[in-house]
Design an enzyme around this catalytic site. Structure first.
Site, PDB file in Angstrom:
ATOM      1  N   SER A 126       0.309  -1.160  -0.362  1.00 12.44           N
ATOM      2  CA  SER A 126      -0.171   0.020   0.051  1.00 12.44           C
ATOM      3  C   SER A 126       0.250   1.337  -0.354  1.00 12.44           C
ATOM      4  CB  SER A 126      -0.783   0.076   1.322  1.00 12.44           C
ATOM      5  OG  SER A 126      -0.088   0.089   2.643  1.00 12.44           O
ATOM      6  N   GLY A 154       1.655   3.725   2.407  1.00  9.27           N
ATOM      7  CA  GLY A 154       2.242   3.437   3.583  1.00  9.27           C
ATOM      8  C   GLY A 154       3.352   2.573   3.527  1.00  9.27           C
ATOM      9  N   GLU A 160       7.131   4.554   3.772  1.00  9.96           N
ATOM     10  CA  GLU A 160       7.167   4.966   5.505  1.00  9.96           C
ATOM     11  C   GLU A 160       8.836   4.215   5.074  1.00  9.96           C
ATOM     12  OE1 GLU A 160       6.132   5.363   8.819  1.00  9.96           O
ATOM     13  OE2 GLU A 160       3.953   5.588   7.201  1.00  9.96           O
ATOM     14  N   LYS A 185      -8.827 -18.032  -7.920  1.00  8.74           N
ATOM     15  CA  LYS A 185      -7.216 -17.490  -7.675  1.00  8.74           C
ATOM     16  C   LYS A 185      -6.583 -18.184  -6.883  1.00  8.74           C
ATOM     17  CE  LYS A 185     -10.266 -13.371  -7.104  1.00  8.74           C
ATOM     18  NZ  LYS A 185     -10.622 -12.107  -6.342  1.00  8.74           N
TER      19      LYS A 185
END
EC number: 2.5.1.46
Length: 387
Positions: A134, A136, A140, A350
């Site tokens: 993501s 972040g 980060e 999947k």
């Protein structure tokens, strides 16, 4: 049957003293570690995991996760010289044999935590082939190159922290100054990226969008932007740095959902009327094409939500992954994708029905360092299994 039992009412005998069927020979006896034995002291991670396999509950799932990771790492197919040109699109080992394409996904909080160093190790040593995270998980990593994150407490009060300019991530603290430093670092890079984009469009015309699969084209996709950030940060503590150096793509379909999104938003005012463009379609084509080209596909999913589904959906394009390891604390009763067990992904195509898969219900910070120590970082040679 004892004399006492013979005197019991038949109902009680049937209910309480019901006989068991014969135990199959392949049943595994539950057994833990006897630390009174000399061999149980100073255990290697591999030995500890081996012992945990028979403990039950999530300890056994840790053992299963390690077995699956070893399986995805050990599989080998044909040598590249045995393949036609159109078959040479997947991943190969250093000797030229087909190997599993390993997709690793992780959420941003793991980069905020000390697991970042474990994730960096995997990318640094080319132990995974593609990453999904993501916003972040991108920012980060970069911010930690500029300033540290600190340990705090879960119970610290939000109002007090806000007054002090401290941001809380669980029991971690990030000074807001870190984000100010991030802005100072990234804005000049965004300026340069916009300049390169405009020069490229002027040179090639509007049709240059058709060339967006060109890795050197500054018609930016999220993965191209992230690769550029890894180049610019030039810091060996960074996951992004090693991904750039090793040409491992990092995909982030939610790139604007975080501080990077804030910076892109601020940049629209600074650059107006010009705008930096980011093409998400280019990246969905890239990750799905990687999946379709994979000879075998493995998923290591650390956390849930977007990062989990993005990899799983890419594996749908090849009718499912061959290996899957989920590690998160999500529960399935609310229908969330994060909480879903691997078998739900089988129903969507999947994960293959015959795939090796496990969901480990655990906080990633408590088990991933142990799992990596027993697999990727164990020092034991990979037992390559050709098929």
């Amino acid at each position: 049957m004892s004399d006492i039992n013979e005197k019991l009412p038949e109902l009680l005998q049937d209910a309480v003293l019901k006989a068991s069927v014969p135990i199959p020979d392949d049943f595994v006896k539950v057994q833990g570690i006897d630390y009174s034995k000399p061999e149980a002291t100073n255990m290697r991670a591999t030995d500890l995991i081996e012992a945990m396999k028979t403990m039950g509950f999530q300890a056994s799932s840790v053992g299963t996760a390690c077995e699956i990771i070893d399986s995805m790492r050990s599989w080998r197919g044909k040598h590249i010289d045995e393949l036609d040109d159109h078959e040479k699109k997947g991943c190969f080992d250093e000797e030229g044999y087909q190997k599993t394409t390993i997709f690793m996904g992780y959420t941003s909080n793991l980069i905020s935590s000390g697991v970042r160093e474990t994730l960096r190790y995997l990318v640094q040593h080319k132990m995974v082939d593609a990453v999904v995270t993501s916003a972040g998980g991108v920012e980060e990593d970069l911010i930690k190159c500029l300033a540290p994150t600190y340990l705090g407490e879960f119970a610290l009060k939000g109002k007090s922290l806000r007054d002090q300019g401290m941001n809380r991530i669980g029991n971690l603290l990030v000074p807001n100054d870190n984000y100010c430093k991030f802005e100072e670092w990234i804005v000049p890079i965004l300026d340069k990226m916009l300049e390169e984009q405009d020069e490229y469009v002027k040179k090639h015309g509007a049709d240059c969008l058709e060339a967006n699969q060109d890795v050197d084209s500054p018609i930016w996709t999220p993965s191209k932007m992230i690769d550029r950030f890894g180049k610019e940060i030039n810091d060996e503590s960074s996951v992004l740095y090693w991904a750039h150096k090793n040409k491992i793509p990092i995909f982030c379909p939610s790139l604007t959902d975080g501080s990077i999104g804030d910076m892109l938003f601020f940049h629209t005012f600074k650059a107006s009327p010009k705008q930096l463009r980011v093409d998400i379609v280019g990246d969905i084509r890239k990750i799905n094409s990687m999946s379709m080209a994979a000879y075998r596909a493995g998923m290591i999913i650390l956390g849930g939500g977007l990062i989990k589904h993005h990899i799983a959906n890419a594996c749908l394009m090849r009718n499912g992954a061959d290996y899957a390891v989920y590690i998160n604390t999500g529960q399935e009763y609310d229908g969330s994708d994060a909480g879903a067990r691997p078998d739900e992904a089988v129903s969507w195509g999947k994960i293959k029905a015959e795939a090796k898969s496990v969901k480990l219900f655990a906080d990633v910070t408590t088990v991933l360092p142990l799992i990596v120590a027993a697999t990727f970082a164990s020092g034991k040679p990979i037992k390559k299994v050709k098929n």
